[in-house]
Design an enzyme around this catalytic site. Structure first.
Site, PDB file in Angstrom:
ATOM      1  N   ARG A  50       0.849  -1.202   0.000  1.00  0.00           N
ATOM      2  CA  ARG A  50       0.000   0.000   0.000  1.00  0.00           C
ATOM      3  C   ARG A  50       0.884   1.252   0.000  1.00  0.00           C
ATOM      4  O   ARG A  50       0.581   2.258  -0.640  1.00  0.00           O
ATOM      5  CB  ARG A  50      -0.952   0.013   1.207  1.00  0.00           C
ATOM      6  N   ASP A 173      -5.423  19.345 -15.031  1.00  0.00           N
ATOM      7  CA  ASP A 173      -5.687  17.991 -15.520  1.00  0.00           C
ATOM      8  C   ASP A 173      -5.193  17.944 -16.971  1.00  0.00           C
ATOM      9  O   ASP A 173      -5.752  18.584 -17.855  1.00  0.00           O
ATOM     10  CB  ASP A 173      -7.197  17.699 -15.424  1.00  0.00           C
ATOM     11  N   LYS A 198      -6.356   6.788 -19.966  1.00  0.00           N
ATOM     12  CA  LYS A 198      -6.475   7.365 -21.299  1.00  0.00           C
ATOM     13  C   LYS A 198      -5.155   7.205 -22.060  1.00  0.00           C
ATOM     14  O   LYS A 198      -4.715   6.093 -22.263  1.00  0.00           O
ATOM     15  CB  LYS A 198      -6.950   8.812 -21.185  1.00  0.00           C
TER      16      LYS A 198
HETATM   17  C1  LIG Z   1     -11.349   9.953 -17.615  1.00  0.00           C
HETATM   18  C2  LIG Z   1     -10.968  11.258 -17.046  1.00  0.00           C
HETATM   19  C3  LIG Z   1     -10.823  11.448 -15.670  1.00  0.00           C
HETATM   20  C4  LIG Z   1     -11.138  10.341 -14.675  1.00  0.00           C
HETATM   21  O1  LIG Z   1     -10.258   9.260 -14.781  1.00  0.00           O
HETATM   22  P1  LIG Z   1     -10.664   7.724 -14.512  1.00  0.00           P
HETATM   23  O2  LIG Z   1      -9.398   7.009 -14.803  1.00  0.00           O
HETATM   24  O3  LIG Z   1     -11.791   7.389 -15.420  1.00  0.00           O
HETATM   25  O4  LIG Z   1     -11.074   7.638 -13.083  1.00  0.00           O
HETATM   26  C5  LIG Z   1     -10.400  12.680 -15.211  1.00  0.00           C
HETATM   27  N1  LIG Z   1     -10.149  13.691 -16.065  1.00  0.00           N
HETATM   28  C6  LIG Z   1     -10.290  13.552 -17.393  1.00  0.00           C
HETATM   29  C7  LIG Z   1      -9.999  14.703 -18.286  1.00  0.00           C
HETATM   30  C8  LIG Z   1     -10.695  12.342 -17.932  1.00  0.00           C
HETATM   31  O5  LIG Z   1     -10.853  12.216 -19.252  1.00  0.00           O
END
Ligand SMILES: *Cc1c(COP(=O)(O)O)cnc(C)c1O
Length: 388
Positions: A50, A173, A198
């Protein structure tokens, strides 16, 4: 000088790299929950998975290197990463966030963060003056650029000058462009968020998330939270993301090339009323993108002339799959209004222009001829169905 980004997708700098006793070229999966000690006070550097695991640590070092951070932390999902980040704030703290964020982030802020006493104000960063929203409680600013799905672009460098002058944390982000095309920390951000699901993972096969920072103090606080709340990425998933990142540079270039080909095709279609791609010179964010990013990415959004046409397109796609998510090898098409943005209040959707005629595509690495032919076939069927 250090390695260039293509190389850093595969290798750590020589002084960082650990050699495997057996000479394994692919970093091993340390599938273990705990680590034995030789004696009291004699740790191998790992105690319990962890807290840290060698496979996760290898991945975190690669991602830190790609984003030019001092530290990266790998989480079980992008949302787990963002939820962990929110633990840095306390009841009474105030955050100013982008109005056009990923739907899951909006859901987290409005349902969990606000319940925990954190006040959230959403604004349109690309057109509003942020300074009027700052109070003595404001602690951080949270943006995406380009945003999802409307591709609004914010000038990170300019915003970072502002956050530094007010002693605020700037969180970006960077999922949409990946570290291959954009490095927000270099532009002045303090924390970068990624959904590793992604482009980093890149194969539509696993869920992961990251926080990257260039501040030791933030790293220490995040390390305390990940160890305490336990949302770290598993060894096997860490290995999958490590493998995915090896081809990040190739995939990003190819996805972008394909996206540009589809943008060109879509612009010629009479049922398409708008094509939104930040690489188009007429896009309002184009000049800023050229200053702060090395590319425009593989995401595109388009608007058709009726809801019925949009639905018909979704019903007829085959090669391009009708699915949420983005950034993978396979091309996907989504309907933001009922999928990624289903939980976003109608007034917010309307304000962002997310209507029932908007479709978003994550362009994959297939042949661009096959992708164009697929759209041609689908548009012809939709045309016959509705106007034939
Ligand atoms: C998919 C996504 C998230 C969330 O991520 P997960 O891996 O699905 O939890 C956050 N920000 C953006 C821009 C995303 O495309």
């Amino acid at each position: 000088m250090g390695y260039s980004i293509e190389t850093r997708c595969l290798h750590l700098e020589e002084n960082e790299a650990k050699s495997d006793v057996y000479g394994a070229v692919s970093f091993p999966i340390y599938q273990t929950a705990t680590f034995a000690h030789k004696g009291v006070g004699q740790s191998t550097g790992y105690d319990y998975s962890r807290l840290q695991n060698p496979t996760r640590e290898q991945l975190e070092k690669i991602v830190a290197s790609l984003e030019k951070g001092v530290d990266a932390l790998a989480f079980a999902s992008g949302m787990a990463a963002i939820a962990t980040l929110m633990e840095l704030f306390e009841p009474g703290d105030h955050l100013v966030v982008d109005a056009d964020l990923y739907g899951g982030s909006i859901r987290l802020f409005q349902n969990i963060s606000e319940k925990n006493g954190i006040e959230i104000t959403s604004i349109d960063f690309w057109e509003e003056d942020v300074s009027q929203y700052i109070t003595d409680k404001t602690k951080a600013i949270y943006i995406e650029t380009p945003t999802n799905p409307m591709m609004n672009v914010t000038d990170i460098r300019k915003l970072a000058e502002f956050t530094k002058s007010r002693n605020l944390m700037l969180i970006v982000d960077n999922t949409f462009l990946s570290p291959y095309f954009q490095n927000p920390l270099e532009l002045g951000a303090d924390v970068v968020v990624h959904s590793g699901t992604k482009y980093l993972g890149g194969h539509n096969d696993t869920i992961a998330g990251f926080l990257v920072t260039n501040k030791e103090i933030i790293s220490e606080r995040l390390r305390f939270v990940i160890k305490t709340t336990g949302a770290g990425l598993s060894p096997f998933d860490s290995w999958l993301i490590l493998r995915g990142i090896k081809t990040l540079a190739l995939r990003m270039e190819r996805a972008q090339e394909n996206a540009i080909a589809l943008v060109d095709w879509l612009k010629e279609q009479k049922r398409v009323t708008k094509v939104i791609y930040p690489g188009l010179p007429e896009h309002p964010g184009y000049e800023i993108m050229k200053k702060q990013a090395r590319g425009f990415g593989g995401m595109l959004t388009f608007e058709v002339d009726s809801r019925e046409f949009a639905l018909s397109v979704l019903n007829h796609v085959k090669l391009i799959q009708f699915a949420e998510s983005l950034g993978g090898t396979e091309s996907l098409i989504t309907y933001p209004i009922t999928q990624t943005h289903a939980d976003v209040p109608p007034d917010k959707l309307a304000a962002n222009g997310i209507t029932d005629r908007i479709l978003r595509m994550s362009v994959g690495i297939e042949s661009k001829e096959d992708l164009t032919e697929e759209l041609e076939r689908v548009f012809t069927l939709a045309e016959e169905e509705l106007h034939g």
